[in-house]
Design a protein around this motif. Structure first.
Motif, PDB file in Angstrom:
ATOM      1  N   MET A 427       0.876  -1.295   0.288  1.00 27.02           N
ATOM      2  CA  MET A 427       0.230   0.228   0.034  1.00 27.02           C
ATOM      3  C   MET A 427       1.189   1.254   0.130  1.00 27.02           C
ATOM      4  N   GLU A 428       0.170   1.880  -0.226  1.00 28.59           N
ATOM      5  CA  GLU A 428       1.083   3.465  -0.620  1.00 28.59           C
ATOM      6  C   GLU A 428       0.807   4.195   1.004  1.00 28.59           C
ATOM      7  N   ALA A 429       1.982   5.292   1.217  1.00 26.94           N
ATOM      8  CA  ALA A 429       1.921   5.554   2.878  1.00 26.94           C
ATOM      9  C   ALA A 429       2.960   6.855   2.614  1.00 26.94           C
ATOM     10  N   LEU A 430       2.554   7.905   3.677  1.00 25.88           N
ATOM     11  CA  LEU A 430       2.813   8.828   3.597  1.00 25.88           C
ATOM     12  C   LEU A 430       3.532   8.902   4.828  1.00 25.88           C
ATOM     13  N   ILE A 431       4.996   9.770   4.247  1.00 28.01           N
ATOM     14  CA  ILE A 431       6.305   9.407   5.510  1.00 28.01           C
ATOM     15  C   ILE A 431       5.989  11.089   6.791  1.00 28.01           C
ATOM     16  N   GLU A 432       5.329  10.458   7.290  1.00 28.72           N
ATOM     17  CA  GLU A 432       4.827  11.588   8.626  1.00 28.72           C
ATOM     18  C   GLU A 432       6.205  12.144   9.998  1.00 28.72           C
ATOM     19  N   GLU A 433       7.418  11.144  10.374  1.00 25.57           N
ATOM     20  CA  GLU A 433       8.043  11.082  10.572  1.00 25.57           C
ATOM     21  C   GLU A 433       9.174   9.997  11.212  1.00 25.57           C
ATOM     22  N   VAL A 434       9.821  10.361  12.122  1.00 23.47           N
ATOM     23  CA  VAL A 434      11.349   9.493  12.280  1.00 23.47           C
ATOM     24  C   VAL A 434      10.505   9.200  13.524  1.00 23.47           C
ATOM     25  N   ASN A 435      10.161   7.203  13.709  1.00 28.58           N
ATOM     26  CA  ASN A 435       9.819   5.983  14.309  1.00 28.58           C
ATOM     27  C   ASN A 435      10.637   7.081  16.335  1.00 28.58           C
ATOM     28  N   GLU A 436       9.531   7.102  17.206  1.00 31.00           N
ATOM     29  CA  GLU A 436       9.629   8.029  18.040  1.00 31.00           C
ATOM     30  C   GLU A 436      11.029   6.513  18.922  1.00 31.00           C
ATOM     31  N   GLN A 437      10.376   5.439  18.355  1.00 28.99           N
ATOM     32  CA  GLN A 437      11.311   4.276  19.215  1.00 28.99           C
ATOM     33  C   GLN A 437      12.336   3.894  18.806  1.00 28.99           C
ATOM     34  N   ASP A 438      12.956   4.013  17.388  1.00 26.13           N
ATOM     35  CA  ASP A 438      12.933   3.536  17.040  1.00 26.13           C
ATOM     36  C   ASP A 438      13.770   4.143  15.743  1.00 26.13           C
ATOM     37  N   GLU A 439      14.759   4.771  15.575  1.00 22.61           N
ATOM     38  CA  GLU A 439      15.734   6.107  14.859  1.00 22.61           C
ATOM     39  C   GLU A 439      16.154   5.788  13.674  1.00 22.61           C
ATOM     40  N   THR A 440      15.900   4.326  13.128  1.00 24.72           N
ATOM     41  CA  THR A 440      16.432   3.551  12.014  1.00 24.72           C
ATOM     42  C   THR A 440      15.434   3.671  11.261  1.00 24.72           C
ATOM     43  N   LEU A 441      13.936   3.720  11.709  1.00 21.78           N
ATOM     44  CA  LEU A 441      13.015   3.140  11.120  1.00 21.78           C
ATOM     45  C   LEU A 441      12.317   4.859  10.964  1.00 21.78           C
ATOM     46  N   TYR A 476      -0.650  -1.438  14.727  1.00 24.10           N
ATOM     47  CA  TYR A 476       0.523  -0.910  13.743  1.00 24.10           C
ATOM     48  C   TYR A 476       0.890  -2.093  12.608  1.00 24.10           C
ATOM     49  N   TYR A 477       1.785  -1.579  11.939  1.00 24.69           N
ATOM     50  CA  TYR A 477       2.658  -2.757  11.197  1.00 24.69           C
ATOM     51  C   TYR A 477       3.714  -2.270  10.615  1.00 24.69           C
ATOM     52  N   THR A 478       4.434  -3.374  10.486  1.00 21.85           N
ATOM     53  CA  THR A 478       6.690  -2.910   9.525  1.00 21.85           C
ATOM     54  C   THR A 478       6.319  -3.664   9.216  1.00 21.85           C
TER      55      THR A 478
END
Length: 483
Positions: A427-441, A476-478
């Motif tokens: 699916m299409e996703a709009l990138i909103e932010e750096v993940n709060e728990q893991d900065e690599t995501l 949520y998904y990964t």
């Protein structure tokens, strides 16, 4: 348009204009003088914080308030301790929102003792209640400025009155037919924005304070809305959320009436706009025309927030919701037939006066039959001035808790089951932010409002990516980006 206004060239020695928003431009120019003088006295920049309590409309109002404060010379901060001007934009839908504000005011009082020059302002829905104003005048005399929901555009004008008067300024309008836009805005996000299409509410649900504090419905002219969105898109916005207490009744009070569905069709024509969201929809006003427009749209997100509040016809009638359980379920069936991939979320109240555990079972039945993707579940909060507050048969706390716990578990179980249905899809996703728990995501949002976390590589916030939903974690998904 304020973007073309040279505030330094405005002659503040003259009388202010009568028409809006030119009148506010004048006061913004005058405020800049006071802020500059205070900054020079302290030998540093001045900082302002706007703290938002409440709904998306409050959040959008706060962006406008912060925009005005920034234009008059304040630098934004997130910390009250650093601020020279603190503004709380309040909510009064539930009593705990009021108590949070009172609690924070105690902290601000101690802060002001250390920084006597600190200015404290309160606005928003809570300020429209007479009992609140009396309490502030009696117990919180250190507050400098108080205004409501109808006159937030007057912040600069009220700011001048606060600086020139040297005492608490209170400016509460009981109602208004006025809409003043085209003022500075400091958006929280570069890639998405809320857009007010209407203000107020005519529904008068018996538990709800909103019509009394936000006033009657007032719709903005469609051309003004389109022009605002066009400016936002030109500034990098790819997703807008159209905001109103009941967007489905948009346009009914205009000189040239227009339906919400017709407005959506116009918004969809804006080049560069990729996504359209809206809230909130009242079930009684959701039309076949709107369903048809949503189903045929490539930009309107596959997410609909459709508050049911309760599943018992007895309680729905007492709430003055003006639909039955069967009518609501029939509407949902119609929506799902037109859009099988739609995600539906809702609001639920437990503990409304006279509600029994049998009534709660009716609500649970609705949750199971609809299959909500998520639900905001609340315990009924008595709001003085509403019909429900004086109703007999207020529900005992133990009964409320039993019903709430059971309903919440059902909501969570159903939502988790719904989430798993998409595992493995792309699916299409709009990138909103750096993940709060893991900065690599990075964290992205799907059209149906579900979040997905994934490694983004060189991709940036505000970009659209195609993502594989590899693993469902309940809510949520990964996953990973698909080239």
């Amino acid at each position: 348009m304020f973007g073309n206004v040279d505030f330094d060239s405005i002659d503040i020695t003259q009388e202010p204009p009568e028409e809006e928003p030119a009148r506010q431009y004048y006061f913004i120019a005058k405020c800049r003088k006071y802020v500059k003088e205070e900054s020079e006295r302290l030998g540093r920049p001045l900082f302002a914080v706007v703290r938002t309590f409440g709904c998306q409309m409050n959040a959008r109002d706060s962006e406008k308030l912060l925009g005005i404060l920034t234009q008059i010379g304040y630098e934004p901060t997130q910390q009250e301790e650093e601020a020279d001007f603190v503004l709380y934009n309040t909510c009064t839908v539930r009593d705990n929102a009021n108590q949070r504000v009172y609690g924070r005011l105690g902290f601000l009082n101690s802060l002001k003792r250390k920084k006597p020059h600190l200015k404290i302002a309160l606005c928003g829905c809570m300020m429209q209640e007479e009992s609140v104003i009396e309490k502030i005048k009696k117990s919180y005399r250190f507050v400098d400025l108080v205004f409501g929901t109808h006159n937030i555009f007057k912040l600069a004008q009220l700011f001048v009155a606060m600086f020139e008067g040297g005492r608490m300024v209170i400016d509460i309008w009981p109602e208004t037919g006025q809409i003043v836009e085209d003022l500075p805005v400091k958006r929280k996000y570069t890639y998405k924005s809320g857009v007010n299409i209407m203000f107020g509410c005519n529904n008068f649900c018996s538990y709800c304070i909103v019509p009394y504090v936000r006033g009657r419905e007032r719709s903005r002219e469609p051309r003004e809305i389109i022009q605002e969105i066009e400016r936002l898109v030109a500034d990098g916005v790819v997703e807008v959320m159209l905001l109103g207490q009941n967007v489905n009744s948009y346009g009914q009070n205009l000189d040239k009436p227009i339906t919400f569905a017709q407005l959506l069709k116009e918004v969809e024509q804006i080049d560069g706009l990729r996504r359209i969201r809206f809230m909130t929809s009242h079930p009684k006003d959701l039309s076949d025309e709107l369903i048809e427009v949503m189903a045929g749209s490539k930009k309107i997100c596959r997410h609909l927030h459709l508050p049911v509040q309760a599943g018992s016809d007895t309680i729905l009638k007492a709430m003055n919701r003006r639909y039955t359980k069967e009518q609501y379920l029939t509407l949902v069936d119609k929506i799902k037939k037109a859009m099988p991939d739609i995600a539906i979320t809702t609001d639920l109240i437990v503990g409304f006066p006279g509600e029994t555990l049998k009534d709660v079972e009716e609500t649970i039945d609705v949750v199971r039959k609809v299959g909500y993707d998520n639900a905001f579940t609340f315990i009924y909060s008595k709001r003085t001035g509403t019909p429900a507050a004086s109703m007999e048969n207020q529900v005992p706390e133990a009964v409320v808790k039993e019903g709430f716990d059971k309903l919440l578990k059902t909501v969570q179980d159903v939502a988790r089951e719904r989430a798993f249905r998409m595992q493995g899809q792309v699916m299409e996703a709009l990138i909103e932010e750096v993940n709060e728990q893991d900065e690599t995501l990075m964290t992205g949002r799907l059209s149906n409002n579900m979040l997905v976390h994934f490694p983004a590589g060189e991709k940036k916030i505000g970009e659209f990516v195609t993502v594989s939903l590899d693993t469902c974690h309940g809510f949520y998904y990964t996953g990973h980006i698909v080239d």
